[in-house]
Design an enzyme around this catalytic site. Sequence first.
Site: not given
Length: 311
Positions: A136, A139-140
């Site tokens: 992701c 997300c990261d």
Amino acid sequence: MEKEQVKCLIIGSGPAGYTAAIYAGRANLSPVIYAGLQPGGQLTTTTEVENFPGYPQGIGGPELMEDLRKQAERFGADIRYGVATKADFSHQPYTITIDDEKEIEAQTIIIATGATAKYLGLDDEKKYAGMGVSACATCDGFFYRKKVVAVVGGGDTACEEAIYLAGLASKVYLIVRKPYLRASKVMQERVMNHEKIEVLFEHNAVGLFGEDGVEGVHLVKRMGEADEQRYDLPIDGFFLAIGHKPNSDIFKPYLDTDETGYILTEAGTPRTKLPGVFAAGDVADPHYRQAITAAASGCMAAIEVERYLQQ
């Protein structure tokens, strides 16, 4: 076989499932929630979550899910360990079989079983999970500002992730197994024309290396019919963008899904085509796949359950 009747059954325990349980519990619906194969969902494999509102310093994924679990229990949610192995939505009350040994008859059901990111199947993906391997970018990606990353995939998702990461990283390699991109023409042009993105066609990632995290990827480049070149590419982050598989198989005989398996709902709602059956979170979301959007849809599903039962 043991049988039980419940008013509101929630299947899955990620942000969608737990949020649905919080709202259903506060509405005195006595929700029963089965945690599934991965209690807490995908976030339990994430080391740091910085984009969930209310945590200015960030929070560990497992900690966040533990907070949500405790909050759901505070409002009376009955959280159990078990996996839904069979569904029968042919008549009401609907029946879910847990671990092939217990039947739950439910007036309403919230499906929050999530989606599982597809991986290449390398042992190193597990070894470096949370240490440089991610599925992701949204997300990261923040953790890789001004660093070098690689994205695996050749479709629209991979191109989108590469472009997103290029806004943060100093360099992005797009590792593509085939000699062409499968993405739409617009996405192809954006990737090929981006100064920070380098596309590596006919490349396969066969392993990762690094001491305390990912420091590089082992690559195999196809040179011809029977010839290939092996080399190592230094990188700081390795992102998988080869798709997700919604955990919806047991519901497919009764609910409409798209070609990938995402459960189809009425636009802007968690309502499926069956009255009293709702889908929340990543199992019905091919677009955003974020903890906050999953939590929001869990809230919506619980409110829909309450309204349905009042009718």
